[in-house]
Design an enzyme around this catalytic site. Structure first.
Site, PDB file in Angstrom:
ATOM      1  N   ASP A 197      -5.066   8.122   3.357  1.00 58.84           N
ATOM      2  CA  ASP A 197      -4.557   6.805   3.733  1.00 58.84           C
ATOM      3  C   ASP A 197      -5.367   6.254   4.908  1.00 58.84           C
ATOM      4  OD1 ASP A 197      -2.953   4.564   3.791  1.00 58.84           O
ATOM      5  OD2 ASP A 197      -1.313   5.532   4.869  1.00 58.84           O
ATOM      6  N   GLU A 198      -5.407   4.930   5.040  1.00 58.36           N
ATOM      7  CA  GLU A 198      -6.110   4.255   6.147  1.00 58.36           C
ATOM      8  C   GLU A 198      -7.548   4.780   6.275  1.00 58.36           C
ATOM      9  OE1 GLU A 198      -4.778   1.759   7.363  1.00 58.36           O
ATOM     10  OE2 GLU A 198      -2.617   1.989   7.570  1.00 58.36           O
ATOM     11  N   LYS A 214       0.814  -1.218   0.000  1.00 58.03           N
ATOM     12  CA  LYS A 214       0.000   0.000   0.000  1.00 58.03           C
ATOM     13  C   LYS A 214       0.849   1.270   0.000  1.00 58.03           C
ATOM     14  CE  LYS A 214      -1.815   1.023   3.973  1.00 58.03           C
ATOM     15  NZ  LYS A 214      -1.257   2.306   4.453  1.00 58.03           N
ATOM     16  N   THR A 215       1.820   1.333   0.885  1.00 56.28           N
ATOM     17  CA  THR A 215       2.644   2.549   0.987  1.00 56.28           C
ATOM     18  C   THR A 215       3.414   2.790  -0.302  1.00 56.28           C
ATOM     19  OG1 THR A 215       2.863   2.204   3.373  1.00 56.28           O
ATOM     20  CG2 THR A 215       4.422   3.708   2.337  1.00 56.28           C
ATOM     21  N   GLN A 232      -9.326  -4.496   7.983  1.00 56.70           N
ATOM     22  CA  GLN A 232      -8.421  -4.085   9.052  1.00 56.70           C
ATOM     23  C   GLN A 232      -8.962  -2.869   9.804  1.00 56.70           C
ATOM     24  OE1 GLN A 232      -4.058  -4.492   8.213  1.00 56.70           O
ATOM     25  NE2 GLN A 232      -4.739  -4.751   6.099  1.00 56.70           N
ATOM     26  N   ARG A 250       0.032 -10.440  10.336  1.00 54.69           N
ATOM     27  CA  ARG A 250       1.342  -9.877  10.714  1.00 54.69           C
ATOM     28  C   ARG A 250       2.461 -10.872  10.419  1.00 54.69           C
ATOM     29  NH1 ARG A 250       0.075  -5.686   9.584  1.00 54.69           N
ATOM     30  NH2 ARG A 250      -1.830  -6.762   8.984  1.00 54.69           N
TER      31      ARG A 250
END
Length: 753
Positions: free
Chosen positions: A225-226, A34-35, A256, A608
């Site tokens: 973002d997010e 994503k980043t 998430q 994770r």
């Protein structure tokens, strides 16, 4: 200048980068880069322009993140790609960006440009002052909890005047009273709190269309973002700014969304295409982090949620191992098993200790894990919190233990002498210390004889009461083990009552930590291998645990809550306490939306992991000092058994009974109501911590009376002997049989037939 970044993208990523115009929602699955996509997208617009071939100026772009760290890292990456032009982008958190706008426009909403920003402590301090002025008992209506309610109302765009319609009970009534004055005080002080940095821009835009038009034209391209973590105020801000050009790109993952307790609203991302019917939805489903087995486990569980955007996260990584389920007897057994696996597998996989992480649902779970690791010499670092024994409420209670055992412990004595508040302020403590210094005596000697050292003092009664309480603790400790003494001190010192009055999430967490400490002490005294079960010996063991401080660079296993772990990744992940009523938490079972958030939290925990994943649960867990039966979480049962490897005690059972994985899951991984009933031990009455258990005057007791004890339950007095402080009662309890109790400590309650 690096312009070959497009070659690093897979097809969906490239589409997300090069589709520059119109509303776009990028659903970025866990580990999907994503980043990298966000940074490449901004770099692409600066280097190549928009879809019409027009240049995009760096000042035209607004990029909103949730942490300053994320903004800093993204800006640095973009600068490496396209040069210093990246420095002109308006990029930062919602709060930092809009405080910047308010500094310029504050006068339009009745503030000066040099307005003060109140942090959390300032805001809670103001609430505390208002409560005092209104003569509202802050021990009942905690300032931090009232402030939390006000903050939640603000983020839902409910003003102080509008809050009146939500008044339903005494709590909401008090909140409304404080909220009105709180807002007036902020305004008169030319101050804003953190929530105002989101609320006031909306007020600015609504009341000043020319200002809104100015920023709509300036920010022609908006990236968020997010997006799944945005609250209602943040949602409305982006709606206002994007309304003219609708060049808005939101990036996030509904799977998430785990911060509803902070006000995040998952509907913002779920309804994006309703807000923008022409929106293009791009799904990044290729995961670069985890093995296929780990992702299959995550997908199995998350697909049970109804409120979601359908996607299937996949990977081209090597298959990897099955996900291991560890079944243990107790949380201590669980901690030992995890420690053994780490100790052996670190060499097998050639990994450092920092490559291992242990995730848990609540902070209180860290205590047993820390101890299990340190007993075998594995250093641990607690992230997003502090070591269990370093938490304030734990240190406060241990200070009571230390003073009970050693009245010369002046550090511990000064810590607790006025906590909970008993009218012995700093000035009084200073006088007591001066008296001790002049007379060359200890603080304890002065406290025990306060009238001799500080005659006619108005606080002598409070000081003497404190000294008498500690003396009672000392006498009680002489005839009781560590657990009984600790429980007595918790009940009598007022600490538990003080904490229990705080019903905020932080207050509940502190109560859980106190209960977890009592659980640790109960486990200590229940250990049949120990000959010394005294409070003194328990504190000796605790001191050995807490002395193992880590240097910042020391290699250590990481411990953290799952909420804290969001956005991180580790080669090996352990998720402990995967049990019903713990994960999912018992409080989440009231509604489908709450349960689905717990399932998303499980999804975050699983994703994770890069190489290996362990899911662990125990059959028994100490709760409130009693052993309670536990069952494996429903989340484990939602996983395809073919993806699981049952190790530890689970594999022993399989070998013994020659059962395959599926049979084991069906018959052993969870308990039916019938099997629970057949394995449970006798249950004693619940321990009392809330002050509702009212002991009688020992002088009122007579042979033949029916009585109730806090621990042993209901019984009948069969004999009385002794006089005064040495009087004893012989009681036959229905649950545990005959007991002889010293009445000044027994606290029996007469039961009316």
């Amino acid at each position: 200048m690096n312009t070959d970044f497009l070659t690093t993208l897979n097809p969906p990523q490239k589409e997300a980068v090069t589709t520059t115009d119109g509303p776009i929602m990028v659903i970025a699955g866990a580990g999907s880069g994503k980043t990298h996509v966000l940074t490449c997208r901004i770099a692409y617009m600066l280097e190549y322009g928009n879809e019409a071939g027009e240049k995009v100026d760096s000042f035209d772009i607004l990029a909103l993140t949730f942490t300053n760290k994320a903004a800093k890292e993204m800006r640095e990456r973009i600068e490496k790609m396209v040069g210093t032009e990246a420095r002109n982008i308006w990029m930062g958190t919602f709060h930092s960006i809009f405080s910047r706008i308010l500094r310029v426009q504050a006068e339009k909403i009745g503030y000066s440009r040099d307005f003060t920003i109140y942090d959390q402590e300032d805001a809670q301090g103001l609430v505390k002052t208002i409560l005092k002025e209104l003569k509202i008992d802050e021990k009942v209506f905690k300032p931090n909890y009232i402030h939390n309610r006000i903050s939640m109302a603000k983020n839902m765009l409910v003003s102080a005047s509008e809050y009146e319609q939500y008044v339903r009970d005494e709590w909401s009534e008090k909140t409304h009273q404080v909220y009105k004055i709180y807002e007036q005080r902020l305004k008169s002080a030319n101050a804003m709190d953190f929530d105002d940095l989101l609320i006031k821009p909306l007020e600015l835009f609504k009341n000043n269309p020319d200002v809104l038009a100015q920023y709509q034209e300036r920010f022609r391209y908006i990236l968020v973002d997010e997006y799944q973590d945005t609250n209602h105020a943040q949602y409305m801000i982006t709606r206002y700014l994007a309304h003219k050009h609708e060049n808005i790109t939101v990036v996030g993952d509904d799977a998430q969304s785990i911060y509803s307790f902070r006000g995040a609203n998952i509907q913002n991302i779920l309804n994006f295409n309703k807000d923008y019917p022409q929106a293009k939805i791009i799904k990044l489903e290729q995961n670069y982090r985890s093995t296929p087995n780990i992702l299959a486990v995550a997908n199995d569980v998350i697909q049970k949620n109804k409120d979601q955007i359908q996607k299937t996260v996949w990977t081209a990584n090597q298959e990897g191992e099955k996900v291991t389920v560890i079944r243990s007897l107790t949380e201590q057994d669980e901690a030992n098993r995890v420690a053994d696996i780490i100790r052996s597998s670190r060499y097998e996989l050639n990994l450092a200790l920092k490559d291992f992480v242990i995730l848990y649902r609540t902070n209180a779970q860290s205590r047993a894990i820390e101890e299990g690791l340190r007993k075998v010499g594995i250093p641990a670092r607690v992230i997003g919190g502090m070591s269990f024994y370093q938490r304030k409420e734990i240190k406060d209670l241990i200070a009571y233990f230390r003073v009970t055992l050693n009245d010369n412990d002046e550090v511990a004595l000064k810590r607790i002498i006025n906590y909970p508040t008993r009218g012995i302020g700093d000035a009084t403590v200073e006088k007591i210390m001066q008296a001790a210094s002049v007379s060359k005596n200890t603080l304890w000697q002065v406290l025990n004889n306060i009238e001799q050292y500080i005659p006619n003092s108005r606080i002598s009664g409070a000081v003497q009461d404190f000294a008498t309480m500690i003396q009672h603790f000392r006498e009680y400790n002489e005839t009781h083990d560590a657990y009984e003494t600790a429980k007595y001190i918790v009940h009598q010192c007022g600490l538990f009552k003080e904490l229990k009055s705080d019903t905020s999430p932080e207050g509940v967490s502190r109560i859980e930590n106190i209960q977890e400490l009592l659980n640790a002490i109960k486990f200590f005294t229940d250990d049949a291998t120990r000959s010394d079960k005294s409070l003194s010996f328990f504190l000796q063991e605790v001191s050995l645990l807490t002395n193992a401080d880590l240097s910042p660079d020391e290699d250590a296993v990481t411990l953290m809550t799952i909420h804290t772990a969001k956005g991180l990744e580790f080669p090996v992940v352990f998720v402990v306490g995967v049990e019903e009523d713990l994960f999912p938490s018992k409080s989440s079972l009231n509604s489908r939306s709450e349960l689905e958030e717990e399932r998303r939290l499980f999804y975050v925990a699983v994703t994770r992991a890069k190489k290996r994943l362990f899911l662990s649960y125990s059959e028994q867990r100490y709760r409130f000092g009693n052993i309670s039966d536990s069952t494996a979480s429903r989340f484990i049962k939602e996983i395809n058994p073919e993806l699981l490897n049952l190790e530890g005690k689970a594999s022993q059972i399989i070998r013994k009974h020659e059962k395959n994985h599926q049979e084991y899951l069906q018959k052993n991984l969870h308990y039916t109501t019938k099997s629970m009933l057949s394995t449970q031990k006798a249950v004693l009455p619940k321990e009392d911590f809330n002050g509702e258990f009212i002991p009688c005057n020992p002088a009122d007791l007579q042979v033949g009376m029916q009585v109730r004890h806090e621990k042993f339950g209901k019984g009948k007095i069969t004999g009385l002997e002794g006089i005064g402080g040495n009087q004893k009662a012989h009681v036959f309890f229905n649950a545990v049989g005959n007991k002889t109790l010293l009445l000044k400590y027994a606290k029996l309650m007469i039961v009316q037939e």
